[in-house]
Structure formats: C-alpha cells, structure tokens
Design a protein around this motif. Structure first.
Motif, PDB file in Angstrom:
ATOM      1  N   ASP A  18       3.907   5.594  -5.693  1.00 44.71           N
ATOM      2  CA  ASP A  18       3.851   5.604  -7.162  1.00 44.71           C
ATOM      3  C   ASP A  18       2.928   6.704  -7.664  1.00 44.71           C
ATOM      4  OD1 ASP A  18       5.582   3.468  -7.346  1.00 44.71           O
ATOM      5  OD2 ASP A  18       4.004   1.965  -7.632  1.00 44.71           O
ATOM      6  N   ASN A  19       1.787   6.872  -7.005  1.00 48.69           N
ATOM      7  CA  ASN A  19       0.808   7.866  -7.432  1.00 48.69           C
ATOM      8  C   ASN A  19       1.168   9.277  -6.976  1.00 48.69           C
ATOM      9  OD1 ASN A  19      -1.763   6.595  -8.803  1.00 48.69           O
ATOM     10  ND2 ASN A  19      -1.051   5.127  -7.275  1.00 48.69           N
ATOM     11  N   LEU A  20       1.785   9.391  -5.813  1.00 46.51           N
ATOM     12  CA  LEU A  20       2.220  10.708  -5.344  1.00 46.51           C
ATOM     13  C   LEU A  20       3.297  11.291  -6.260  1.00 46.51           C
ATOM     14  CD1 LEU A  20       2.347   9.993  -1.507  1.00 46.51           C
ATOM     15  CD2 LEU A  20       0.854  11.660  -2.627  1.00 46.51           C
ATOM     16  N   GLU A  21       4.164  10.421  -6.778  1.00 44.99           N
ATOM     17  CA  GLU A  21       5.230  10.876  -7.681  1.00 44.99           C
ATOM     18  C   GLU A  21       4.684  11.496  -8.959  1.00 44.99           C
ATOM     19  OE1 GLU A  21       9.148   8.149  -6.822  1.00 44.99           O
ATOM     20  OE2 GLU A  21       7.560   7.288  -8.060  1.00 44.99           O
ATOM     21  N   LYS A  22       3.474  11.143  -9.333  1.00 40.72           N
ATOM     22  CA  LYS A  22       2.864  11.655 -10.569  1.00 40.72           C
ATOM     23  C   LYS A  22       2.253  13.045 -10.387  1.00 40.72           C
ATOM     24  CE  LYS A  22       1.562   6.929 -11.902  1.00 40.72           C
ATOM     25  NZ  LYS A  22       0.399   6.007 -12.062  1.00 40.72           N
ATOM     26  N   ILE A  23       2.155  13.480  -9.135  1.00 43.59           N
ATOM     27  CA  ILE A  23       1.503  14.761  -8.845  1.00 43.59           C
ATOM     28  C   ILE A  23       2.505  15.903  -9.017  1.00 43.59           C
ATOM     29  CG2 ILE A  23       0.364  16.133  -7.065  1.00 43.59           C
ATOM     30  CD1 ILE A  23      -0.705  13.516  -5.894  1.00 43.59           C
ATOM     31  N   GLU A  24       2.113  16.897  -9.770  1.00 40.36           N
ATOM     32  CA  GLU A  24       2.995  18.044 -10.005  1.00 40.36           C
ATOM     33  C   GLU A  24       3.338  18.741  -8.691  1.00 40.36           C
ATOM     34  OE1 GLU A  24       3.027  22.284 -12.479  1.00 40.36           O
ATOM     35  OE2 GLU A  24       1.321  20.901 -12.644  1.00 40.36           O
ATOM     36  N   GLY A  25       4.615  18.998  -8.493  1.00 39.75           N
ATOM     37  CA  GLY A  25       5.063  19.720  -7.308  1.00 39.75           C
ATOM     38  C   GLY A  25       5.190  18.877  -6.058  1.00 39.75           C
ATOM     39  N   ALA A  26       5.064  17.558  -6.202  1.00 39.39           N
ATOM     40  CA  ALA A  26       5.229  16.669  -5.038  1.00 39.39           C
ATOM     41  C   ALA A  26       6.675  16.198  -4.941  1.00 39.39           C
ATOM     42  CB  ALA A  26       4.306  15.465  -5.150  1.00 39.39           C
TER      43      ALA A  26
ATOM     44  N   LEU B 182       0.829  -1.203   0.000  1.00 41.18           N
ATOM     45  CA  LEU B 182       0.000   0.000   0.000  1.00 41.18           C
ATOM     46  C   LEU B 182       0.867   1.258   0.000  1.00 41.18           C
ATOM     47  CD1 LEU B 182      -2.927   0.980   0.049  1.00 41.18           C
ATOM     48  CD2 LEU B 182      -2.801   0.988   2.555  1.00 41.18           C
ATOM     49  N   LYS B 183       1.950   1.222   0.739  1.00 42.57           N
ATOM     50  CA  LYS B 183       2.876   2.358   0.773  1.00 42.57           C
ATOM     51  C   LYS B 183       3.425   2.643  -0.622  1.00 42.57           C
ATOM     52  CE  LYS B 183       7.532   3.509   2.361  1.00 42.57           C
ATOM     53  NZ  LYS B 183       8.708   3.044   3.113  1.00 42.57           N
ATOM     54  N   TYR B 184       3.867   1.606  -1.321  1.00 38.92           N
ATOM     55  CA  TYR B 184       4.442   1.801  -2.653  1.00 38.92           C
ATOM     56  C   TYR B 184       3.374   2.239  -3.657  1.00 38.92           C
ATOM     57  CZ  TYR B 184       8.921  -0.204  -1.155  1.00 38.92           C
ATOM     58  OH  TYR B 184      10.130  -0.436  -0.536  1.00 38.92           O
ATOM     59  N   TYR B 185       2.157   1.756  -3.489  1.00 39.49           N
ATOM     60  CA  TYR B 185       1.063   2.199  -4.357  1.00 39.49           C
ATOM     61  C   TYR B 185       0.843   3.710  -4.188  1.00 39.49           C
ATOM     62  CZ  TYR B 185      -3.688   2.661  -6.228  1.00 39.49           C
ATOM     63  OH  TYR B 185      -4.792   3.064  -6.939  1.00 39.49           O
TER      64      TYR B 185
ATOM     65  N   ASN C  81      -6.416   0.219   3.516  1.00 36.98           N
ATOM     66  CA  ASN C  81      -6.608  -0.567   2.292  1.00 36.98           C
ATOM     67  C   ASN C  81      -6.532   0.321   1.048  1.00 36.98           C
ATOM     68  OD1 ASN C  81      -9.291   0.621   1.849  1.00 36.98           O
ATOM     69  ND2 ASN C  81      -9.974  -0.698   3.542  1.00 36.98           N
ATOM     70  N   ARG C  82      -6.608  -0.330  -0.134  1.00 35.83           N
ATOM     71  CA  ARG C  82      -6.472   0.360  -1.413  1.00 35.83           C
ATOM     72  C   ARG C  82      -7.611   1.363  -1.650  1.00 35.83           C
ATOM     73  NH1 ARG C  82      -4.084  -1.109  -6.493  1.00 35.83           N
ATOM     74  NH2 ARG C  82      -2.601  -2.329  -5.273  1.00 35.83           N
ATOM     75  N   GLU C  83      -8.816   1.006  -1.232  1.00 38.50           N
ATOM     76  CA  GLU C  83      -9.951   1.914  -1.419  1.00 38.50           C
ATOM     77  C   GLU C  83      -9.707   3.240  -0.704  1.00 38.50           C
ATOM     78  OE1 GLU C  83     -14.821   2.056  -0.663  1.00 38.50           O
ATOM     79  OE2 GLU C  83     -13.608   0.424   0.181  1.00 38.50           O
ATOM     80  N   GLU C  84      -9.161   3.178   0.506  1.00 36.24           N
ATOM     81  CA  GLU C  84      -8.836   4.391   1.253  1.00 36.24           C
ATOM     82  C   GLU C  84      -7.756   5.190   0.546  1.00 36.24           C
ATOM     83  OE1 GLU C  84      -9.766   3.042   5.851  1.00 36.24           O
ATOM     84  OE2 GLU C  84      -7.812   2.563   4.978  1.00 36.24           O
ATOM     85  N   ALA C  85      -6.757   4.479   0.021  1.00 41.47           N
ATOM     86  CA  ALA C  85      -5.675   5.142  -0.698  1.00 41.47           C
ATOM     87  C   ALA C  85      -6.209   5.890  -1.917  1.00 41.47           C
ATOM     88  CB  ALA C  85      -4.622   4.121  -1.120  1.00 41.47           C
ATOM     89  N   ASP C  86      -7.107   5.260  -2.653  1.00 40.56           N
ATOM     90  CA  ASP C  86      -7.681   5.890  -3.845  1.00 40.56           C
ATOM     91  C   ASP C  86      -8.506   7.125  -3.475  1.00 40.56           C
ATOM     92  OD1 ASP C  86      -6.548   4.134  -5.667  1.00 40.56           O
ATOM     93  OD2 ASP C  86      -8.249   2.745  -5.598  1.00 40.56           O
ATOM     94  N   TYR C  87      -9.259   7.020  -2.400  1.00 40.65           N
ATOM     95  CA  TYR C  87     -10.059   8.160  -1.943  1.00 40.65           C
ATOM     96  C   TYR C  87      -9.145   9.325  -1.552  1.00 40.65           C
ATOM     97  CZ  TYR C  87     -13.426  10.850   0.833  1.00 40.65           C
ATOM     98  OH  TYR C  87     -14.224  11.848   1.336  1.00 40.65           O
ATOM     99  N   PHE C  88      -8.070   9.026  -0.853  1.00 39.40           N
ATOM    100  CA  PHE C  88      -7.092  10.049  -0.462  1.00 39.40           C
ATOM    101  C   PHE C  88      -6.469  10.701  -1.693  1.00 39.40           C
ATOM    102  CE2 PHE C  88      -2.420  10.591   0.021  1.00 39.40           C
ATOM    103  CZ  PHE C  88      -2.427  11.761   0.768  1.00 39.40           C
ATOM    104  N   LEU C  89      -6.015   9.894  -2.646  1.00 43.16           N
ATOM    105  CA  LEU C  89      -5.344  10.420  -3.837  1.00 43.16           C
ATOM    106  C   LEU C  89      -6.292  11.275  -4.673  1.00 43.16           C
ATOM    107  CD1 LEU C  89      -3.382   7.180  -4.741  1.00 43.16           C
ATOM    108  CD2 LEU C  89      -2.329   9.365  -4.084  1.00 43.16           C
TER     109      LEU C  89
ATOM    110  N   THR D 149      10.611  10.247   1.659  1.00 42.56           N
ATOM    111  CA  THR D 149      10.776   8.831   1.974  1.00 42.56           C
ATOM    112  C   THR D 149      11.116   8.106   0.678  1.00 42.56           C
ATOM    113  OG1 THR D 149       9.149   8.974   3.746  1.00 42.56           O
ATOM    114  CG2 THR D 149       9.599   6.776   2.865  1.00 42.56           C
ATOM    115  N   LYS D 150      12.056   7.188   0.759  1.00 38.48           N
ATOM    116  CA  LYS D 150      12.480   6.436  -0.426  1.00 38.48           C
ATOM    117  C   LYS D 150      12.009   4.987  -0.329  1.00 38.48           C
ATOM    118  CE  LYS D 150      14.758  10.222  -1.216  1.00 38.48           C
ATOM    119  NZ  LYS D 150      14.119  11.271  -2.025  1.00 38.48           N
ATOM    120  N   ARG D 151      12.113   4.288  -1.442  1.00 39.85           N
ATOM    121  CA  ARG D 151      11.838   2.854  -1.455  1.00 39.85           C
ATOM    122  C   ARG D 151      13.057   2.104  -0.925  1.00 39.85           C
ATOM    123  NH1 ARG D 151       9.320   5.206  -5.456  1.00 39.85           N
ATOM    124  NH2 ARG D 151       7.220   4.572  -6.109  1.00 39.85           N
TER     125      ARG D 151
END
Length: 384
Positions: free
Chosen positions: A274-282, A268-271, A360-368, A286-288
């Motif tokens: 991965d999506n945070l890296e796509k956001i402009e200005g983010a 879930l962290k890596y998911y 869970n993933r559903e929470e992650a998607d809602y946050f993103l 924390t590294k992998r």
C-alpha cells in the motif's frame, strides 16, 4: 535499527532449532550408522525429523530423503528421474522462470541428449497451461515446475498442472520445487498429484546445508550420489544429524499456529505494498490475491539501479535483495523479470523484499521512511 527483509535468501535459525542442534553436537554426536547405543540415540533425531516433515505433508516418513539442501534435492529429482526413465523417453519440461537449481540440471541433461521444453509464463508469472498441454509428448518423462517463484512470488497452478500431466500419461513424473513454498502453504502431495517435492531448511528458520526431497513410494529414480548406501541407497553419505534435527524442529514450529503466522506476514506485506504504491516511480511486480505468495514483494524503481539502492539501504541497516541470492554473484538481468515482460528500463531497477514471521510494522515503517528519503537523493546521480 537493523531490518532484515531478505528472508527468501535465508532466515534466522529459531532458538528451539539451535537448542536441539547443540544437543546433537555436545551429547548425541555419534554416527547414525553406528551399531552401538550412541548411534541409535543419534538416529532417533533423524527418525523424529522425518516423522515431523512427513506429517506436515501427509506422506509416509519413508518417502522423505534428506539432502544438503534445495539444490541437491532438485538435482536428485531431475537428473535421477531422467536417468531412471531414459528408455521410456528423453523429453523434459520446465517453466521459463525456474531457479538455476532446476535450469542448470535441465541444461546438463540437454548435453546428455535429452530434449527440454521451456514453458512461457504470463505477465503475473503463471505457466501457460495451453502451451503445457501442447508440449506434452509420448516421450515426456518429467515435468518440473516451481510452486512459488523466488523473485516475484508468483504461485504456479500446481494442481491444474498435475491434472493436465496425468491426463496425458499417468507415468509422466511431476516434480515441484517448493523451496519458497514449504511452510508458507499446507501442501499435500498425495492429493495434489505431486510425485517429488524439494525443500530447504534455511528458508524456514532451520539451518543451512540441509534439505529434503519427498519421493512418492511408487516412483523409482536413480541416485546421483554413490557410497555407503545410506537412506535406502537413494542418497549415500553420513547423515547430517545436527542439521536434520534442527530442520525438523523448525518445520514443526512453522506449522504450529500456521494460519496466524501467515496472516501476520500477509498483513505486513499488504501494508508495505500500500505504501510502496504511493511512491513516485515505483512499479510493483507482485500483485495482491491468491496468485502470489505471502512473503515476497518485487518492486521496481524508475531511474534507480537496484544495486545502488540495495547498498544505500544497507548503509542504514536495511537488508533486501536485488533478486535471487543464489545468482546475485553472477551479474546479469533476471530471466524471471524478462519472462513476465517487465519494461526494459526496469530490469536493472528491481529489488525483492521478503518477509518472515519475525518482521513487524515498526521495521516496515523504518524501511519506508528511509526509502522515501533515499530515492530522490539517488536519482540526482542518474545519468540522463
């Protein structure tokens, strides 16, 4: 939907922990020091919790001292060691990214005449081992370094630190603040050269107000709380049977199916990363990889104040942190972010996302989804 991504501040208490806590309050509520059978029944909860925790660390249960939480455990380890060993030396070493529960006791000891060396860290938050080597002295009595940094999730090279310390002088004590690490790693103090280790129940689905300090049986430190001589005189005060029982159950649960739980958190962290890296200005702090803990993500957003973003997310039922919860009531820039050399314009633009096995993933998607919607709206109000 409510999304709780602030598990490094505190976790939801597990149902099994709640059940046993209720039992201690409704039925087995006697003082553990009482000589009658009700006291013996209450004491069993304490012995069982000590046995559970000792087994998770592969240590003796007599080496577990129960406290009111991580702050007290750190204070006992640091001040207790300094007071017990001051005739051997007055020099202590800590890292530059320690929690206030380590930094403040060290500061107190400086006022008592002790010298404190603060080790620098690299851009990933790891202690500089060469500086550690050169900082060790004949009068060094204690080194205290956290296992996992509570803001960015950096893992310190605990095994290497121990080897360096003991090569210099086996009598120098090594304390590890494992408050963000216990139940996220399989920690074995005896093989890792850790003399003392702090943990706190509410970080792993146990209750607040209870923690423990592992002290190797060969180590002698002074108590800092005096009274009736409870816990072999190391920590006086009527034992918090309810909290201890709940913490014991939570510790056992955390290490059941351990690998599966940690893998799910890491996935879930890596998911999210991965999506945070796509956001402009983010900007991810924390590294992998193996140098960072499974549960923590630190991310900065250009042109956004962390506090503004935090409350905007809160309005949508999403809960994150702008740093350490223990210092969030004291405005100021994070010493950890400064220590790793984060760009000055990002110091006040950083949030912490911290996960647990309950997310869970559903929470992650809602946050993103909400994050992507909010960032451009909030940036409109930034003064140039």
């Amino acid at each position: 939907m409510d999304v709780y991504f602030d598990n490094s501040a505190s976790t939801r208490v597990s149902e099994k922990a709640i059940e046993i806590m209720l039992k201690t309050m409704r039925e087995d509520y006697a003082n553990t020091s009482a000589k009658h059978i009700k006291g013996v029944d209450a004491e069993k909860y304490v012995k069982d919790a000590a046995d559970i925790i000792a087994k998770t660390l592969k240590v003796k249960k007599s080496e577990i001292i129960f406290t009111s939480g991580g702050t007290e455990s750190n204070n006992l380890a640091i001040i207790g060691t300094a007071m017990a060993r001051k005739r051997y030396g007055n020099h202590i070493i800590i890292s530059g990214i320690e929690h206030p529960a380590v930094y403040r006791p060290a500061e107190f000891l400086m006022e008592q005449g002790f010298e404190v060396t603060i080790l620098p860290v690299n851009a990933e938050g790891a202690v500089d081992l060469e500086v550690l080597k050169s900082s060790l002295r004949d009068d060094t009595v204690l080194v205290s370094v956290m296992y996992v940094n509570n803001e960015i999730g950096a893992i310190e090279p605990v095994d290497e630190i121990s080897r360096i310390i003991k090569a210099k002088n086996k009598d120098i004590l090594f304390h590890v603040d494992a408050i963000q690490a216990y139940t996220k790693f399989k920690i074995t103090p005896k093989t890792q050269g850790i003399d003392m280790l702090s943990a706190s129940g509410h970080k792993f689905h146990g209750p607040k107000g209870v923690g423990f300090l592992y002290i190797d049986s060969s180590v002698k430190i002074n108590p800092i709380i005096f009274g009736g001589g409870h816990q072999r005189g190391m920590r006086s005060g009527t034992l918090n049977t309810t909290g201890i029982a709940g913490m014991g159950v939570a510790a056992k649960e955390a290490y059941d199916d351990f690998e599966k739980k940690i893998k799910n958190i890491v996935d879930l962290k890596y998911y999210l990363m991965d999506n945070l890296e796509k956001i402009e200005g983010a900007v991810l702090n924390t590294k992998r990889g193996e140098n960072f803990a499974p549960q923590i993500i630190s991310v900065s957003f250009e042109d956004i104040r962390a506090e503004v973003l935090l409350h905007a997310l809160e309005d949508r039922g999403i809960y994150v942190s702008s740093g350490s919860a223990c210092s969030s009531n004291h405005p100021g820039i994070s010493g950890t972010l400064k220590a790793i050399g984060l760009r000055e314009d990002l110091l006040d633009s950083t949030i912490r996302i911290s996960l647990s096995e309950l997310n869970n993933r559903e929470e992650a998607d809602y946050f993103l989804k909400n994050l992507v919607e909010l960032l451009p709206l909030l940036r409109k109000f930034v003064r140039k």
